[in-house]
Every structure is written in C-alpha cells, then in structure tokens.
Write a protein that holds these residues in place. Structure first.
Motif, PDB file in Angstrom:
ATOM      1  N   GLY A   1      18.598   9.161 -42.239  1.00  0.00           N
ATOM      2  CA  GLY A   1      18.778   9.971 -41.038  1.00  0.00           C
ATOM      3  C   GLY A   1      18.825  11.451 -41.335  1.00  0.00           C
ATOM      4  N   VAL A   2      19.635  11.833 -42.308  1.00  0.00           N
ATOM      5  CA  VAL A   2      19.841  13.250 -42.607  1.00  0.00           C
ATOM      6  C   VAL A   2      18.569  13.897 -43.161  1.00  0.00           C
ATOM      7  N   GLY A   3      17.815  13.171 -43.970  1.00  0.00           N
ATOM      8  CA  GLY A   3      16.590  13.739 -44.544  1.00  0.00           C
ATOM      9  C   GLY A   3      15.598  14.167 -43.478  1.00  0.00           C
ATOM     10  N   ALA A   4      15.372  13.308 -42.489  1.00  0.00           N
ATOM     11  CA  ALA A   4      14.436  13.649 -41.415  1.00  0.00           C
ATOM     12  C   ALA A   4      14.972  14.785 -40.547  1.00  0.00           C
ATOM     13  N   VAL A   5      16.291  14.833 -40.367  1.00  0.00           N
ATOM     14  CA  VAL A   5      16.883  15.934 -39.607  1.00  0.00           C
ATOM     15  C   VAL A   5      16.646  17.263 -40.318  1.00  0.00           C
ATOM     16  N   LEU A   6      16.807  17.287 -41.635  1.00  0.00           N
ATOM     17  CA  LEU A   6      16.572  18.524 -42.388  1.00  0.00           C
ATOM     18  C   LEU A   6      15.132  19.009 -42.246  1.00  0.00           C
ATOM     19  N   VAL A   7      14.170  18.092 -42.364  1.00  0.00           N
ATOM     20  CA  VAL A   7      12.766  18.469 -42.190  1.00  0.00           C
ATOM     21  C   VAL A   7      12.564  19.075 -40.799  1.00  0.00           C
ATOM     22  N   SER A   8      13.136  18.439 -39.794  1.00  0.00           N
ATOM     23  CA  SER A   8      12.983  18.905 -38.418  1.00  0.00           C
ATOM     24  C   SER A   8      13.582  20.291 -38.227  1.00  0.00           C
ATOM     25  N   LEU A   9      14.771  20.522 -38.777  1.00  0.00           N
ATOM     26  CA  LEU A   9      15.437  21.811 -38.595  1.00  0.00           C
ATOM     27  C   LEU A   9      14.696  22.936 -39.305  1.00  0.00           C
TER      28      LEU A   9
ATOM     29  N   ALA B   1      23.465  23.597 -36.516  1.00  0.00           N
ATOM     30  CA  ALA B   1      23.047  22.249 -36.921  1.00  0.00           C
ATOM     31  C   ALA B   1      23.034  22.122 -38.439  1.00  0.00           C
ATOM     32  N   MET B   2      22.534  23.156 -39.124  1.00  0.00           N
ATOM     33  CA  MET B   2      22.535  23.131 -40.579  1.00  0.00           C
ATOM     34  C   MET B   2      23.959  23.108 -41.124  1.00  0.00           C
ATOM     35  N   PHE B   3      24.857  23.838 -40.476  1.00  0.00           N
ATOM     36  CA  PHE B   3      26.262  23.817 -40.873  1.00  0.00           C
ATOM     37  C   PHE B   3      26.813  22.394 -40.803  1.00  0.00           C
TER      38      PHE B   3
ATOM     39  N   ALA C   1      11.910  18.182 -32.003  1.00  0.00           N
ATOM     40  CA  ALA C   1      13.250  18.143 -31.409  1.00  0.00           C
ATOM     41  C   ALA C   1      13.702  16.705 -31.154  1.00  0.00           C
ATOM     42  N   SER C   2      12.776  15.834 -30.759  1.00  0.00           N
ATOM     43  CA  SER C   2      13.112  14.422 -30.547  1.00  0.00           C
ATOM     44  C   SER C   2      13.441  13.736 -31.867  1.00  0.00           C
ATOM     45  N   ARG C   3      12.742  14.115 -32.926  1.00  0.00           N
ATOM     46  CA  ARG C   3      13.040  13.544 -34.235  1.00  0.00           C
ATOM     47  C   ARG C   3      14.463  13.903 -34.661  1.00  0.00           C
ATOM     48  N   TRP C   4      14.848  15.132 -34.401  1.00  0.00           N
ATOM     49  CA  TRP C   4      16.210  15.575 -34.714  1.00  0.00           C
ATOM     50  C   TRP C   4      17.231  14.656 -34.045  1.00  0.00           C
ATOM     51  N   LEU C   5      17.016  14.355 -32.767  1.00  0.00           N
ATOM     52  CA  LEU C   5      17.952  13.510 -32.027  1.00  0.00           C
ATOM     53  C   LEU C   5      17.961  12.075 -32.553  1.00  0.00           C
ATOM     54  N   VAL C   6      16.796  11.490 -32.722  1.00  0.00           N
ATOM     55  CA  VAL C   6      16.711  10.091 -33.137  1.00  0.00           C
ATOM     56  C   VAL C   6      17.295   9.885 -34.527  1.00  0.00           C
ATOM     57  N   PHE C   7      16.916  10.742 -35.453  1.00  0.00           N
ATOM     58  CA  PHE C   7      17.383  10.546 -36.823  1.00  0.00           C
ATOM     59  C   PHE C   7      18.849  10.942 -37.001  1.00  0.00           C
ATOM     60  N   SER C   8      19.374  11.804 -36.133  1.00  0.00           N
ATOM     61  CA  SER C   8      20.816  12.054 -36.141  1.00  0.00           C
ATOM     62  C   SER C   8      21.562  10.774 -35.776  1.00  0.00           C
ATOM     63  N   GLY C   9      20.996  10.024 -34.821  1.00  0.00           N
ATOM     64  CA  GLY C   9      21.594   8.743 -34.459  1.00  0.00           C
ATOM     65  C   GLY C   9      21.604   7.767 -35.622  1.00  0.00           C
ATOM     66  N   ILE C  10      20.515   7.768 -36.394  1.00  0.00           N
ATOM     67  CA  ILE C  10      20.468   6.900 -37.586  1.00  0.00           C
ATOM     68  C   ILE C  10      21.539   7.314 -38.591  1.00  0.00           C
TER      69      ILE C  10
ATOM     70  N   VAL D   1      18.134   9.653 -52.146  1.00  0.00           N
ATOM     71  CA  VAL D   1      16.923   8.837 -52.176  1.00  0.00           C
ATOM     72  C   VAL D   1      16.486   8.485 -50.759  1.00  0.00           C
ATOM     73  N   GLY D   2      17.426   8.086 -49.921  1.00  0.00           N
ATOM     74  CA  GLY D   2      17.091   7.814 -48.528  1.00  0.00           C
ATOM     75  C   GLY D   2      16.527   9.040 -47.837  1.00  0.00           C
ATOM     76  N   ALA D   3      17.085  10.205 -48.163  1.00  0.00           N
ATOM     77  CA  ALA D   3      16.631  11.440 -47.536  1.00  0.00           C
ATOM     78  C   ALA D   3      15.202  11.794 -47.932  1.00  0.00           C
ATOM     79  N   ILE D   4      14.877  11.626 -49.213  1.00  0.00           N
ATOM     80  CA  ILE D   4      13.531  11.998 -49.651  1.00  0.00           C
ATOM     81  C   ILE D   4      12.488  11.036 -49.099  1.00  0.00           C
ATOM     82  N   LEU D   5      12.832   9.764 -49.004  1.00  0.00           N
ATOM     83  CA  LEU D   5      11.878   8.803 -48.435  1.00  0.00           C
ATOM     84  C   LEU D   5      11.609   9.104 -46.968  1.00  0.00           C
ATOM     85  N   SER D   6      12.651   9.453 -46.229  1.00  0.00           N
ATOM     86  CA  SER D   6      12.430   9.773 -44.816  1.00  0.00           C
ATOM     87  C   SER D   6      11.683  11.086 -44.665  1.00  0.00           C
TER      88      SER D   6
END
Length: 410
Positions: free
Chosen positions: A330-338, A238-240, A294-303, A275-280
């Motif tokens: 989307g990507v910022g929240a995914v990074l936090v989740s991972l 996922a990080m890749f 895990a749900s956050r990963w899915l939802v924010f990937s969709g964003i 900027v979008g990533a840090i705000l999320s």
C-alpha cells in the motif's frame, strides 16, 4: 522517430528509454542508486546504534528524531540552493560534512555523552546527509523534459517510475544492510559503511556530467512564496503521514524484536515492508491511465490500513513479516502517486526544491513519530506503537479523499 514507432506505445517507450540513457550515460544509474544508500541507512542506523550500545529505545528514538528533523530542515534548504546555483557544490559540501558527522556520532554513541549530546550529534548527521534521491529525480526529469513529444511524455513517465523504484529499492537495501552489518560486525558498522559510501559514491554522483542538467536559467526568478500552493501543502502533509507510518512501525518493531532478543535484526525484518513497497512501485507503472493518480493514492492507502491492522494483530516474526509486506504494497504505491503529483504541481525551475520538500516532509514525519513512539513503547510496549501506526494510516486515507478533490482527474 518513424511512424511505426510513434504508433506503437511499447516501441515509443523503448525509444524514449534509449534517448534518455544516451543523455545521462549508463554509468549514471549505479552511481545514482548506490548514492541513495546513506540516506536510507541514516535513521535506521542511528536507531540501531543507540539501541544496541545504550539499550534504550527512548534515547534511540530521540536521536533518530533529531537526525530526521535536521534532514527535513536542511534538506529543503539544499534543494533550494541547488535550484539556484546548481547541484554540484551543494552535494560536494554535504558529502564532506556528512562523512565526518557520521564518524563523530559513532564516537559519541560509545562515549559517556548524555542523551541530549547524542541528539545534537544525530542532528549534525541528518543536516548534512546528501539528498541524492530528489536531486536525481530532478536531473532525470530535466533530461526527459528536453525530449520532443511524444518521447517526452513517455520519458517523464519512465523517470517517475524509475526514480520511485530506485527510492524504494534503496529503502529495501538500506535497512537490510544496517541489520546485516550490525549483526555480523557491530552496531557501529552501518554508519561507518554509510560514511564511506558518502565520501566516494556520492562524490561521484556530484561530479557526474548530468549534475548541470537541473539548473534552469530562470530558476532565480521564481518567488519562493509561490512554492506553498494548496496542492503542494496537501502532498507535504501526506508525505509527513507516510513518514509517520515508517517511523512508528520501525520503532515499535524494534521493541517487538527485543522480545525475541533479536533487535539487531530489526532492519532485516523491516525489509519485508520495503519489498512490498518496491513491488507495488513497479506494478504502478503498468496501471491504466484511467485509474488516476489521485485515485491510486486513495485505494492503496486503504491497502496500507489493512496491512497495519494485520501488524497490530501479529504475534510471531513470520506473521509480522507478512503484515509488513502488505503494508508496504500500500505505502509503496502511495509514494509513487505523491511524488508524481508533486512533479506535476511543481513550478518550472523549482522542481528540485519541491521534490526535496516532499522527501523532507516524509523524513520529518518519520523522525517526530519515531521520537513520540519511542517514549510510548518504552513505557507500554510494542503494541502501543503499532496502534499509533494504525491511526496514522487511517489519517493518510482520509487525506486522500481531500486529495481527490484537489487534484481532480490527475
């Protein structure tokens, strides 16, 4: 801690914050943040320097890929060494080597060295770049873990939020600094400034008293092979993919800005995504616990997929900035989740190497996709690169479905 504090989640969090700050000292935070900047500036700095001096997106992508791959390989090794022997000597060695490697690469870029020579020089830069982000995350987690319950749980939550925000903030400031320095001074300026920060601030981070926090006495006894669990491997893939989003977007964006004769300002526009990533990343800390990681990963990937779709359709700098911002949310929240899932899945005594592995997976994804998209964009234009970004974002969303099964209620 008295009952009033224990029964009030907000007061518990504040109490944990004070305890954590008492352990690490307030001077730790500016040093740990500024020390991240050379890492955040490296790939963009290499790409901007080669593109600006030699005028070739393909050569720039190759050099950036070499730096990223070397970072991934040797970054993970440095994390393992830090778990076994401590962070201090690893960071001091990397700081000295990296400052010299950056200055060498600047000289090579202005010389007549062929593209493969630049790639070798960039690899030296990437191999030696200090891994301040994962090392800081490991230190802070070690301090938080030493607190008693419930302060420990609150402190660990704050550590993950703080470190993710610090990473995202450095990824905001890093590309912007590259863009500003390249525009106002010259293409060589970003890497020279990064070398100066490495030789000063990263050394201060290495010698800070907190450097001894993340070396558990039992770290030597954990078999290295047990690091590669299915959960950690899913997170690494996922990080890749997240790195692939960054790399393809940045490379295609460089070509996009070239059509406006403003490629030196690519880092500034790319900052909209950060900027979008840090705000999320800041907002994720406020999400309810029932909204699982895990749900956050899915939802924010969709964003992120929606944001990339807007990137594909963008035709102006303003519309591109808006699309990049949405993608960053989307990507910022995914990074936090991972990273949070990775910290939970890491075995005791191996947190630094696991977190560094995840960071390295992101970097190698960014590097490989940067090289591939550089060749594609050189031949077919920016739009083709953005289509690759869309495919990578879709793959990240599909992997999130598998991640929900693997991590369950986490």
């Amino acid at each position: 801690m008295d009952e009033a504090v224990r029964d009030n989640p907000i007061e518990t969090k504040r109490f944990a914050a004070r305890e954590l700050a008492r352990f690490v000292r307030w001077d730790y935070f500016p040093v740990a943040f500024i020390g991240r900047l050379p890492f955040a500036m490296t790939i963009v700095g290499v790409l901007t320097l080669v593109a600006g001096v030699r005028g070739s997106i393909a050569d720039a992508g190759l050099a950036a890929a070499s730096a990223g791959i070397a970072t991934a390989i040797f970054g993970t090794m440095s994390g393992g060494l830090a778990d076994r022997f401590g962070q201090r000597w690893v960071l001091l060695s990397c700081s000295a080597l990296n400052a010299c490697a950056m200055l060498l690469f600047v000289w090579l870029s202005y010389s007549a060295v062929p593209a493969w020579g630049l790639a070798v020089g960039a690899a030296l830069v990437g191999a030696s770049v200090p891994q301040v982000g994962p090392f800081s995350r490991s230190r802070m987690a070690a301090f938080a873990g030493a607190l008693s319950h419930p302060r420990r749980d609150r402190a660990l939550s704050m550590v993950m939020s703080y470190e993710s925000v610090a990473d995202e903030a450095s990824f905001v400031l890093g590309p912007v600094l590259v863009g500003l320095l390249a525009s106002l001074i010259a293409p060589w300026a970003p890497l020279v400034v990064a070398a100066a920060v490495t030789a000063s601030v990263v050394v201060a981070f290495a010698t800070h008293p907190s450097a001894t926090a993340s070396t558990p006495s039992h770290a030597r006894t954990v078999p290295p092979g047990r690091l590669f669990t299915p959960q950690i491997m899913i997170l690494a893939v996922a990080m890749f993919l997240v790195g692939g989003i960054f790399g393809s977007t940045l490379t295609a964006l460089t070509a996009f800005m070239h059509t406006f004769a403003a490629e030196s300002q690519t880092g500034i526009l790319y900052g909209a995504m950060s900027v979008g990533a840090i705000l999320s990343a800041l907002g994720v800390a406020a999400l309810p616990a029932r909204f699982t990681i895990a749900s956050r990963w899915l939802v924010f990937s969709g964003i992120a997929v929606l944001g990339v779709a807007a990137i594909v359709l963008a035709t102006t700098i303003v519309s591109m900035a808006v699309a990049l911002f949405i993608t960053g949310v989307g990507v910022g929240a995914v990074l936090v989740s991972l990273f949070t899932l990775g910290s939970q899945a890491a075995m005791a005594g191996r947190s630094t190497v696991v977190l560094t592995m995840l960071q390295s997976s992101l970097t190698v994804g960014q590097a490989l996709v940067t090289a591939a998209v550089g060749l594609l964009v050189e031949a077919n234009g920016a739009h083709s690169g953005f289509l690759i970004t869309a495919g990578v974002a879709a793959a990240l969303t599909l992997l999130a479905v598998a991640g929900r099964r693997q991590f369950g209620s986490r």
